[in-house]
Design a protein around this motif. Sequence first.
Motif, PDB file in Angstrom:
ATOM      1  N   ILE A  21      -9.486  -6.514 -15.039  1.00 16.27           N
ATOM      2  CA  ILE A  21      -8.305  -7.059 -15.722  1.00 16.27           C
ATOM      3  C   ILE A  21      -7.192  -6.024 -15.792  1.00 16.27           C
ATOM      4  CG2 ILE A  21      -7.429  -7.939 -17.925  1.00 16.27           C
ATOM      5  CD1 ILE A  21     -10.277  -9.103 -18.369  1.00 16.27           C
ATOM      6  N   THR A  22      -7.538  -4.818 -16.211  1.00 14.49           N
ATOM      7  CA  THR A  22      -6.525  -3.782 -16.346  1.00 14.49           C
ATOM      8  C   THR A  22      -5.943  -3.408 -14.989  1.00 14.49           C
ATOM      9  OG1 THR A  22      -7.788  -2.919 -18.219  1.00 14.49           O
ATOM     10  CG2 THR A  22      -6.012  -1.548 -17.378  1.00 14.49           C
ATOM     11  N   GLY A  23      -6.783  -3.353 -13.964  1.00 13.43           N
ATOM     12  CA  GLY A  23      -6.294  -3.028 -12.633  1.00 13.43           C
ATOM     13  C   GLY A  23      -5.320  -4.063 -12.105  1.00 13.43           C
ATOM     14  N   PHE A  24      -5.643  -5.346 -12.247  1.00 13.34           N
ATOM     15  CA  PHE A  24      -4.744  -6.394 -11.775  1.00 13.34           C
ATOM     16  C   PHE A  24      -3.460  -6.437 -12.602  1.00 13.34           C
ATOM     17  CE2 PHE A  24      -8.495  -8.377  -9.635  1.00 13.34           C
ATOM     18  CZ  PHE A  24      -7.924  -8.487  -8.382  1.00 13.34           C
ATOM     19  N   THR A  25      -3.557  -6.164 -13.899  1.00 18.88           N
ATOM     20  CA  THR A  25      -2.352  -6.100 -14.730  1.00 18.88           C
ATOM     21  C   THR A  25      -1.448  -4.966 -14.267  1.00 18.88           C
ATOM     22  OG1 THR A  25      -3.557  -6.987 -16.642  1.00 18.88           O
ATOM     23  CG2 THR A  25      -1.484  -5.845 -17.081  1.00 18.88           C
ATOM     24  N   LEU A  26      -2.033  -3.821 -13.959  1.00 13.97           N
ATOM     25  CA  LEU A  26      -1.242  -2.673 -13.504  1.00 13.97           C
ATOM     26  C   LEU A  26      -0.570  -2.948 -12.166  1.00 13.97           C
ATOM     27  CD1 LEU A  26      -3.592   0.292 -14.473  1.00 13.97           C
ATOM     28  CD2 LEU A  26      -1.221   0.003 -15.226  1.00 13.97           C
ATOM     29  N   VAL A  27      -1.291  -3.524 -11.220  1.00 13.35           N
ATOM     30  CA  VAL A  27      -0.713  -3.706  -9.890  1.00 13.35           C
ATOM     31  C   VAL A  27       0.420  -4.711  -9.926  1.00 13.35           C
ATOM     32  CG1 VAL A  27      -2.104  -5.618  -8.946  1.00 13.35           C
ATOM     33  CG2 VAL A  27      -1.366  -3.768  -7.452  1.00 13.35           C
ATOM     34  N   GLU A  28       0.356  -5.695 -10.808  1.00 12.76           N
ATOM     35  CA  GLU A  28       1.445  -6.664 -10.913  1.00 12.76           C
ATOM     36  C   GLU A  28       2.720  -5.986 -11.384  1.00 12.76           C
ATOM     37  OE1 GLU A  28       4.219  -9.457 -12.317  1.00 12.76           O
ATOM     38  OE2 GLU A  28       3.148  -8.087 -13.657  1.00 12.76           O
ATOM     39  N   ARG A  29       2.586  -4.939 -12.193  1.00 10.62           N
ATOM     40  CA  ARG A  29       3.749  -4.203 -12.684  1.00 10.62           C
ATOM     41  C   ARG A  29       4.288  -3.223 -11.655  1.00 10.62           C
ATOM     42  NH1 ARG A  29       1.875  -0.972 -17.560  1.00 10.62           N
ATOM     43  NH2 ARG A  29       4.098  -0.687 -17.926  1.00 10.62           N
ATOM     44  N   LEU A  30       3.455  -2.821 -10.696  1.00  8.11           N
ATOM     45  CA  LEU A  30       3.832  -1.756  -9.772  1.00  8.11           C
ATOM     46  C   LEU A  30       4.571  -2.234  -8.532  1.00  8.11           C
ATOM     47  CD1 LEU A  30       0.525   0.347  -9.898  1.00  8.11           C
ATOM     48  CD2 LEU A  30       2.740   1.013 -10.849  1.00  8.11           C
ATOM     49  N   VAL A  31       4.447  -3.526  -8.181  1.00  6.53           N
ATOM     50  CA  VAL A  31       5.006  -3.989  -6.899  1.00  6.53           C
ATOM     51  C   VAL A  31       6.024  -5.098  -7.116  1.00  6.53           C
ATOM     52  CG1 VAL A  31       2.881  -3.410  -5.680  1.00  6.53           C
ATOM     53  CG2 VAL A  31       3.190  -5.725  -6.550  1.00  6.53           C
ATOM     54  N   PRO A  32       6.992  -5.258  -6.202  1.00  9.28           N
ATOM     55  CA  PRO A  32       7.954  -6.354  -6.279  1.00  9.28           C
ATOM     56  C   PRO A  32       7.336  -7.672  -5.842  1.00  9.28           C
ATOM     57  CG  PRO A  32       8.374  -5.022  -4.339  1.00  9.28           C
ATOM     58  CD  PRO A  32       7.300  -4.315  -5.110  1.00  9.28           C
ATOM     59  N   THR A  71       6.211   8.763  -7.262  1.00 12.30           N
ATOM     60  CA  THR A  71       7.418   8.662  -6.454  1.00 12.30           C
ATOM     61  C   THR A  71       8.605   9.317  -7.111  1.00 12.30           C
ATOM     62  OG1 THR A  71       8.019   6.531  -7.422  1.00 12.30           O
ATOM     63  CG2 THR A  71       6.618   6.493  -5.478  1.00 12.30           C
ATOM     64  N   GLY A  72       8.608   9.311  -8.462  1.00 19.11           N
ATOM     65  CA  GLY A  72       9.681   9.950  -9.183  1.00 19.11           C
ATOM     66  C   GLY A  72      10.948   9.136  -9.273  1.00 19.11           C
ATOM     67  N   ASP A  73      10.948   7.893  -8.740  1.00 15.66           N
ATOM     68  CA  ASP A  73      12.173   7.123  -8.772  1.00 15.66           C
ATOM     69  C   ASP A  73      12.089   5.902  -9.658  1.00 15.66           C
ATOM     70  OD1 ASP A  73      10.438   5.708  -7.264  1.00 15.66           O
ATOM     71  OD2 ASP A  73      11.685   5.535  -5.496  1.00 15.66           O
ATOM     72  N   GLY A  74      10.973   5.745 -10.390  1.00 19.50           N
ATOM     73  CA  GLY A  74      10.866   4.630 -11.308  1.00 19.50           C
ATOM     74  C   GLY A  74      10.481   3.362 -10.606  1.00 19.50           C
ATOM     75  N   ALA A  75       9.953   2.428 -11.389  1.00 19.27           N
ATOM     76  CA  ALA A  75       9.548   1.141 -10.835  1.00 19.27           C
ATOM     77  C   ALA A  75      10.714   0.195 -10.766  1.00 19.27           C
ATOM     78  CB  ALA A  75       8.433   0.538 -11.695  1.00 19.27           C
ATOM     79  N   LEU A 120       0.818  -1.209   0.000  1.00 21.62           N
ATOM     80  CA  LEU A 120       0.000   0.000   0.000  1.00 21.62           C
ATOM     81  C   LEU A 120       0.858   1.268   0.000  1.00 21.62           C
ATOM     82  CD1 LEU A 120      -3.057   0.462  -0.036  1.00 21.62           C
ATOM     83  CD2 LEU A 120      -2.961   0.831   2.435  1.00 21.62           C
ATOM     84  N   SER A 121       2.159   1.128   0.221  1.00 27.00           N
ATOM     85  CA  SER A 121       3.035   2.302   0.164  1.00 27.00           C
ATOM     86  C   SER A 121       3.257   2.781  -1.262  1.00 27.00           C
ATOM     87  CB  SER A 121       4.385   1.979   0.812  1.00 27.00           C
ATOM     88  OG  SER A 121       5.085   0.989   0.068  1.00 27.00           O
ATOM     89  N   VAL A 122       2.907   1.958  -2.246  1.00 23.46           N
ATOM     90  CA  VAL A 122       3.026   2.351  -3.658  1.00 23.46           C
ATOM     91  C   VAL A 122       1.811   3.211  -4.022  1.00 23.46           C
ATOM     92  CG1 VAL A 122       3.192   1.513  -6.037  1.00 23.46           C
ATOM     93  CG2 VAL A 122       4.279   0.230  -4.175  1.00 23.46           C
ATOM     94  N   PRO A 123       2.003   4.453  -4.478  1.00 26.48           N
ATOM     95  CA  PRO A 123       0.864   5.334  -4.765  1.00 26.48           C
ATOM     96  C   PRO A 123      -0.137   4.735  -5.745  1.00 26.48           C
ATOM     97  CG  PRO A 123       2.908   6.586  -4.756  1.00 26.48           C
ATOM     98  CD  PRO A 123       3.299   5.144  -4.666  1.00 26.48           C
ATOM     99  N   GLY A 124       0.355   4.067  -6.787  1.00 24.40           N
ATOM    100  CA  GLY A 124      -0.554   3.484  -7.769  1.00 24.40           C
ATOM    101  C   GLY A 124      -1.466   2.431  -7.175  1.00 24.40           C
ATOM    102  N   VAL A 125      -0.968   1.676  -6.202  1.00 30.64           N
ATOM    103  CA  VAL A 125      -1.799   0.673  -5.538  1.00 30.64           C
ATOM    104  C   VAL A 125      -2.933   1.350  -4.783  1.00 30.64           C
ATOM    105  CG1 VAL A 125      -1.828  -1.159  -3.802  1.00 30.64           C
ATOM    106  CG2 VAL A 125       0.093  -0.985  -5.383  1.00 30.64           C
ATOM    107  N   ARG A 126      -2.634   2.479  -4.145  1.00 29.84           N
ATOM    108  CA  ARG A 126      -3.683   3.193  -3.412  1.00 29.84           C
ATOM    109  C   ARG A 126      -4.770   3.704  -4.358  1.00 29.84           C
ATOM    110  NH1 ARG A 126       0.969   5.342  -0.695  1.00 29.84           N
ATOM    111  NH2 ARG A 126       0.697   7.418  -1.621  1.00 29.84           N
ATOM    112  N   VAL A 127      -4.376   4.176  -5.532  1.00 30.61           N
ATOM    113  CA  VAL A 127      -5.362   4.626  -6.515  1.00 30.61           C
ATOM    114  C   VAL A 127      -6.253   3.465  -6.940  1.00 30.61           C
ATOM    115  CG1 VAL A 127      -5.696   5.589  -8.819  1.00 30.61           C
ATOM    116  CG2 VAL A 127      -3.903   6.502  -7.351  1.00 30.61           C
TER     117      VAL A 127
END
Length: 463
Positions: A351-362, A428-432, A242-249
């Motif tokens: 589908i799009t939401g789950f695809t995005l979150v998989e790319r956003l987190v380790p 975050t400005g620091d890239g994924a 949840l610390s990833v901004p995109g996940v919160r959105v």
Amino acid sequence: MATTVTPVTNRKPGYRDLLRTPGAWTFLLPGFLARQPFAMLTLGIVLLVEHTTGSFGTAGTVSAVTGVSMALFAPRSGRLADRFGQRAVLLPGVLLHAASVGVLIALALSRAPLWALLLAAVPAGASVPQVGPMVRARWAHLLRDGAGDGKTRGTGKEKGAGGARLLSTAAAFESVTDEFTFVIGPVLATALCTTVHPAAGLVAEAALTVVGGLVFAAQRRTAPPAHRRARGADGARRASALSVPGVRVLVVAFLGIGAVFGGMQVSMAAFTDSIGQPGINGVLYGIFAAGNMLSGIVYGALSWRSAPQRRLLAAYALLTLTTAPLWAVDAVPLLAVLGLLAGLGIAPSLITGFTLVERLVPAGVRTEAFTWLAGAVALGQAGAAALAGRLTDGFGVSAGFTVPLAATALALVTVTVLRGWLAPGGGTGDGAADEAGDGEPRTEDGGRAPSRGEGHRPPVPVD
């Protein structure tokens, strides 16, 4: 001597390629059975409690507490699964869930006071096994972390890149599977509650959870490894997904999807009851879920060129548009058509939401991230069920159908305003973080994107 440069295919891997992944069927079939709580639990509670109390408002409140409890505890369950393994969480979880549902049934049939039903609803919701997120984590482990697509030959890195192209297909397949449970689950729960016994739907839900959950937990070969260390390599405590901004959105956006489910469940049940045909409620909700499932099948089979952030915006706009006329329903055929149309807008959003979150987190917080989204759906469903029940009791059946519209409109506004946070590194400005660790750019499906000036010419023989 001539050497042929082998072309790189741009064909999008399909469902057949996905299902040929070694070991996939061993967790897909039991996982399908163990997902039934999400499709049967809240509706089964609504039907049982309304039968014993005569109030959709009370039934919606008990159902809402169950959903809120599940939403609050789901991320913790996912975090524990990431740290200790899925089996360690599932084995006690499914047994606790069955026992909690049994207590809730006994209290409802004995016409216990509302506070007692609410107390029983908390563990019933908290113990719902998070099998859907666990299945998604298994796909990500098999396809991105090194198992590949089962056919690619070469180094481990090449296998991982080949399998990663199937990730968006896996996200679509999982959305279709989820919705297939919503085609079967509500019909089964309604049929059992109206023709066998008011508690039969919840009894079947608990039994399927235990059987499916235990068999799923036994499939250890396909499970992602446990990340037991609570701290990272630098000694800092590992951050929550949840610390990833995109996940919160996405969590906020998925509340809107859950509100569609919850609002439709209660409002459809109230509508069919008001016209003296409660038995067709499951059929109507099944049609709604079928629209979701069909759009998911089509969406996953297509190769998309637009960015997923844009597709998410379009999906929520469609969902808002299709829920707008529901409040004017006055006949069963019209409700069936409008429910089908509303269902068409859900799968692309999921589908799009789950695809995005998989790319956003380790990988170390992947299951937790998926459970945050699943929990958001449950929370939205719970809140909408309670609100729709109160509106139905106070203002009539049509009032309940305004809940999905209001929730999806708010979700659309959120995604529109904060869409920049949905890009890797957004907010975050620091890239994924690059899962492969090679620092190369990635395509939407996780494969390497061609470098500037590469990949735009056809292969030719060279000397």
